[in-house]
Design an enzyme around this catalytic site. Sequence first.
Site, PDB file in Angstrom:
ATOM      1  N   LYS A 276      -9.891   6.877  -9.280  1.00 28.89           N
ATOM      2  CA  LYS A 276      -9.353   5.915 -10.238  1.00 28.89           C
ATOM      3  C   LYS A 276      -9.844   6.275 -11.634  1.00 28.89           C
ATOM      4  O   LYS A 276     -11.043   6.418 -11.861  1.00 28.89           O
ATOM      5  CB  LYS A 276      -9.808   4.503  -9.854  1.00 28.89           C
ATOM      6  CG  LYS A 276      -9.153   3.385 -10.660  1.00 28.89           C
ATOM      7  CD  LYS A 276      -9.550   2.027 -10.082  1.00 28.89           C
ATOM      8  CE  LYS A 276      -8.853   0.887 -10.803  1.00 28.89           C
ATOM      9  NZ  LYS A 276      -9.190  -0.430 -10.204  1.00 28.89           N
TER      10      LYS A 276
ATOM     11  N   CYS B  76      -4.624  -0.279  -7.600  1.00 29.54           N
ATOM     12  CA  CYS B  76      -4.759  -1.581  -8.241  1.00 29.54           C
ATOM     13  C   CYS B  76      -4.241  -1.585  -9.679  1.00 29.54           C
ATOM     14  O   CYS B  76      -3.076  -1.306  -9.916  1.00 29.54           O
ATOM     15  CB  CYS B  76      -6.229  -2.007  -8.170  1.00 29.54           C
ATOM     16  SG  CYS B  76      -6.524  -3.770  -8.397  1.00 29.54           S
TER      17      CYS B  76
ATOM     18  N   GLU C 174      -7.247  -0.284  -0.755  1.00 30.99           N
ATOM     19  CA  GLU C 174      -8.174   0.260  -1.757  1.00 30.99           C
ATOM     20  C   GLU C 174      -9.624   0.164  -1.263  1.00 30.99           C
ATOM     21  O   GLU C 174     -10.071  -0.893  -0.819  1.00 30.99           O
ATOM     22  CB  GLU C 174      -8.014  -0.526  -3.059  1.00 30.99           C
ATOM     23  CG  GLU C 174      -8.934  -0.077  -4.183  1.00 30.99           C
ATOM     24  CD  GLU C 174      -8.758  -0.905  -5.447  1.00 30.99           C
ATOM     25  OE1 GLU C 174      -9.308  -0.520  -6.486  1.00 30.99           O
ATOM     26  OE2 GLU C 174      -8.065  -1.951  -5.397  1.00 30.99           O
TER      27      GLU C 174
END
Length: 330
Positions: A128, A162, A44
Amino acid sequence: MKVVKAAAVQISPVLYSREATVEKVVKKIHELGQLGVQFATFPETVVPYYPYFSAVQTGIELLSGTEHLRLLDQAVTVPSPATDAIGEAARKAGMVVSIGVNERDGGTLYNTQLLFDADGTLIQRRRKITPTHFERMIWGQGDGSGLRAVDSKVGRIGQLACFEHNNPLARYALIADGEQIHSAMYPGSAFGEGFAQRMEINIRQHALESGAFVVNATAWLDADQQAQIIKDTGCGIGPISGGCFTTIVAPDGMLMAEPLRSGEGEVIVDLDFTLIDRRKMLMDSAGHYNRPELLSLMIDRTATAHVHERAAHPVSGAEQGPEDLRTPAA
């Protein structure tokens, strides 16, 4: 049946240097290509680095300090020489590459996942959708345009970052879109062993529900790097050891290799797509084991636009002169 050689890569960024981190990523892609790897997941926002500092700094400290400013300066524009270099490395290696970057769009940063096909083409850029807790001081929100699986040379690939793996609807969007390989990314180091344990639950559960392979990558920071980017500002919180769990999970939720918990390296596994069929014969979460007439998902995959233009239409009478607008005499 198709077999794909996949790698989950645990790598350290070169702190405060986009160019040096990209160079390191390009070198690793070349090395993996020499090993016959066809698909690789990197961690990430590894380019230029995850904003670990935001976990311990207050909003005022971020605004008045230099860490956030430096990240903004070193972030990646898409497209740019940085993305061109990664795409070219993927092309030379004949490899599909999934990688996380800090993307800069104007004055805003995003937690972005990029997917390059084996010919070097950028086939997916997703952001995200909801940054987690302190991350909201750093990143803007993504939209639903990237909540989809994408066809590539090695199969249909979905991506999440995540804590998005704690969003069951986001995960189901990819499951229903038929992902075969799920690329998962986490920041790894400095968040503690409990973080790694919860990560394991997330990725194994997603593999179990999706019937897809999960290729999970976390970043590694050594002690010096942690001390450099995570400074105790008086809140009593500093670097925490542990947090890495780089591995590959089978469609039945079982680990296919011992996870990397520290240091740099990679986990390489042959993905036999027969295992996807075997899992889905038992439970296809978006097929015979679902009841869409009872339970269904609505998703808006429209890309967010900050300006919406409308065509100008003349108001009735606007093209008439003053004489034409007079009320006729009775």
